[in-house]
Design an enzyme around this catalytic site. Structure first.
Site, PDB file in Angstrom:
ATOM      1  N   CYS A  40     -39.156  54.049 -72.488  1.00  0.00           N
ATOM      2  CA  CYS A  40     -39.152  52.633 -73.246  1.00  0.00           C
ATOM      3  C   CYS A  40     -40.226  52.549 -74.129  1.00  0.00           C
ATOM      4  O   CYS A  40     -41.400  52.342 -73.287  1.00  0.00           O
ATOM      5  CB  CYS A  40     -38.891  51.755 -71.894  1.00  0.00           C
ATOM      6  SG  CYS A  40     -38.978  49.962 -72.531  1.00  0.00           S
ATOM      7  N   ASP A  90     -23.488  43.098 -75.689  1.00  0.00           N
ATOM      8  CA  ASP A  90     -23.863  41.514 -75.596  1.00  0.00           C
ATOM      9  C   ASP A  90     -25.206  41.224 -75.183  1.00  0.00           C
ATOM     10  O   ASP A  90     -26.005  42.109 -75.691  1.00  0.00           O
ATOM     11  CB  ASP A  90     -23.075  41.160 -74.166  1.00  0.00           C
ATOM     12  CG  ASP A  90     -23.464  41.533 -72.872  1.00  0.00           C
ATOM     13  OD1 ASP A  90     -24.464  42.590 -73.020  1.00  0.00           O
ATOM     14  OD2 ASP A  90     -23.317  41.385 -71.802  1.00  0.00           O
ATOM     15  N   TYR A 105     -16.993  42.411 -78.987  1.00  0.00           N
ATOM     16  CA  TYR A 105     -17.658  42.535 -77.659  1.00  0.00           C
ATOM     17  C   TYR A 105     -16.526  42.981 -76.696  1.00  0.00           C
ATOM     18  O   TYR A 105     -16.448  44.176 -76.071  1.00  0.00           O
ATOM     19  CB  TYR A 105     -18.543  41.515 -77.295  1.00  0.00           C
ATOM     20  CG  TYR A 105     -18.908  41.890 -75.758  1.00  0.00           C
ATOM     21  CD1 TYR A 105     -19.946  42.768 -75.482  1.00  0.00           C
ATOM     22  CD2 TYR A 105     -18.329  41.081 -74.929  1.00  0.00           C
ATOM     23  CE1 TYR A 105     -20.234  42.983 -74.169  1.00  0.00           C
ATOM     24  CE2 TYR A 105     -18.464  41.305 -73.482  1.00  0.00           C
ATOM     25  CZ  TYR A 105     -19.186  42.249 -73.151  1.00  0.00           C
ATOM     26  OH  TYR A 105     -19.646  42.570 -71.882  1.00  0.00           O
ATOM     27  N   GLU A 135     -14.132  39.538 -68.518  1.00  0.00           N
ATOM     28  CA  GLU A 135     -14.951  39.467 -69.835  1.00  0.00           C
ATOM     29  C   GLU A 135     -14.905  38.359 -70.763  1.00  0.00           C
ATOM     30  O   GLU A 135     -15.597  37.862 -71.108  1.00  0.00           O
ATOM     31  CB  GLU A 135     -14.781  40.829 -70.727  1.00  0.00           C
ATOM     32  CG  GLU A 135     -15.060  42.221 -70.179  1.00  0.00           C
ATOM     33  CD  GLU A 135     -16.486  42.400 -70.146  1.00  0.00           C
ATOM     34  OE1 GLU A 135     -17.310  41.473 -70.503  1.00  0.00           O
ATOM     35  OE2 GLU A 135     -16.881  43.168 -69.124  1.00  0.00           O
TER      36      GLU A 135
HETATM   37  S1  SF4 Z   1     -38.614  49.922 -68.950  1.00  0.00           S
HETATM   38 FE1  SF4 Z   1     -38.653  47.546 -68.607  1.00  0.00          FE
HETATM   39  S2  SF4 Z   1     -38.290  46.813 -70.837  1.00  0.00           S
HETATM   40 FE2  SF4 Z   1     -37.693  49.026 -70.788  1.00  0.00          FE
HETATM   41  S3  SF4 Z   1     -35.523  48.958 -70.721  1.00  0.00           S
HETATM   42 FE3  SF4 Z   1     -36.551  49.441 -68.662  1.00  0.00          FE
HETATM   43  S4  SF4 Z   1     -36.511  47.371 -67.734  1.00  0.00           S
HETATM   44 FE4  SF4 Z   1     -36.231  47.199 -70.084  1.00  0.00          FE
END
Ligand code: SF4
Length: 352
Positions: free
Chosen positions: A208, A140, A122, A39
């Protein structure tokens, strides 16, 4: 919209985890010494760049005891090329503290780890989670990127870091904190990359927020950085006729502390090369070499103009300097900028 779940990330990690030299195989407990050393090496550096250094470092210092007992020049020399030399000094100091104050065992909590030299938030989080399965957040750049995209966090970094940390801790599964920390790192390094993230392969593609709005690459938001002012200086490569090179050691504290270098002028903005002869270690015929060496440190770019000269074999080194025989140059802990200077002066990897 579904909420992101740790279980989805862990299921992905169980199939796609990277095999890394410092990583324990599935189901085994990681060695705190190896996790900690990796690390520290990985800060500001890529996995690909670190791997060969790590293997050599571990072959030379296989235990915290071996590292603590080593002379500091040996540690600096094994580190040379990785940059950010204060980390190597702290690494050594930390090993000594673990031996002296903790009977050779790393503390197993974030707080205990943070009290050691060179271990920040971290690294303490990463070692506590990976080596001791503590529910600690290791945030990080990779993790910041994943989290700010996942939740579309628009606050700028570094100010947004506490919020990112909070989101990581909220998602942390009670059973597998170490795997969760490593899974987040792997996701950021291999799928949620800065450019063209592979969202189609991501275990969190459904929840996401940034992906749903197609704004992945606009995260993380960052406060603009101030570029450092360029500094200039002169470097003097003096070769004795017996092949020895004039060197000195930089002061132990500060930039490149404890590393080897050829004598140089001050490095500062507005340095005038017209007066460089006054900064040379000897009055002799110095030949100016082109092009100058350019190097970028964290806080400033540097341009060093290299001068080269030769001296009779009986020349003695000025106080605080030494002549190192050519065959011993490989043992000197040169930082990258000095390797560039030596290369310009005809001491490339093959000439050393
Ligand atoms: S969907 Fe795409 S932008 Fe969202 S966390 Fe996963 S890889 Fe990252």
């Amino acid at each position: 919209m579904t909420a992101p779940a740790a279980a989805d990330l862990l299921a992905w990690y169980d199939r796609h985890r990277r095999a890394l030299p410092w990583r324990a195989v599935a189901g085994e407990r990681a060695d705190p010494y190896r996790v900690w050393a990796s690390e520290i090496m990985l800060q500001q550096t890529t996995v690909t760049a670190v791997k060969p250094y790590y293997e050599r470092f571990m072959a030379r210092f296989p235990t915290v005891e071996a590292l603590a007992a080593a002379p500091s020049e040996d540690v600096m020399q094994a580190w040379a090329g990785l940059g950010y030399y204060s980390r190597a000094r702290n690494l050594h100091a930390c090993a000594i503290a673990v031996m002296g104050e903790h009977r050779g065992r790393f503390p197993d909590t974030e707080e205990g780890l943070r009290a050691l030299p060179g271990i920040g938030a971290y690294t303490a989080g990463a070692v506590a989670a990976i080596a001791f399965d503590r529910p600690a957040a290791a945030v990080d750049g990779n993790v910041e990127r994943v989290m700010t995209r996942l939740f579309a966090i628009t606050d700028e970094l570094p100010g947004a870091r506490p919020l990112v940390r909070e989101r990581v801790l909220n998602l942390m599964p009670p059973g597998r904190p170490g795997d969760f920390a490593q899974a987040l790192m792997d996701l950021g390094a291999t799928i949620c990359t800065p450019r063209n993230p592979a969202c189609g392969l991501c275990p969190w593609r459904e929840p996401c927020v940034a992906r749903r709005s197609g704004t992945q690459e606009s995260f993380p938001r960052k406060a603009p950085k101030k570029a450092g002012v360029i500094r200039h200086g002169a470097a003097f490569v003096l070769l004795r006729q017996d092949g020895a090179l004039l060197l000195r050691t930089r002061p132990p504290k500060g930039l490149l502390g404890g590393m080897a270098e050829v004598p140089t002028s001050e490095w500062r903005a507005g340095y005038e090369l017209d007066g460089a002869a006054q900064d040379a270690p000897f009055v002799t015929r110095w030949h100016r070499l082109n092009p100058p060496v350019r190097h970028v440190f964290t806080h400033f770019p540097l341009e060093l103009t290299v001068f080269r000269a030769e001296a009779p074999a009986d020349t003695a080194a000025p106080p605080g300097m030494r002549f190192t025989p050519r065959e011993d140059l490989g043992r000197e802990p040169f930082p990258s900028v000095m390797l560039k200077v030596l290369e310009t002066a005809g001491f490339g990897p093959s000439g050393r």
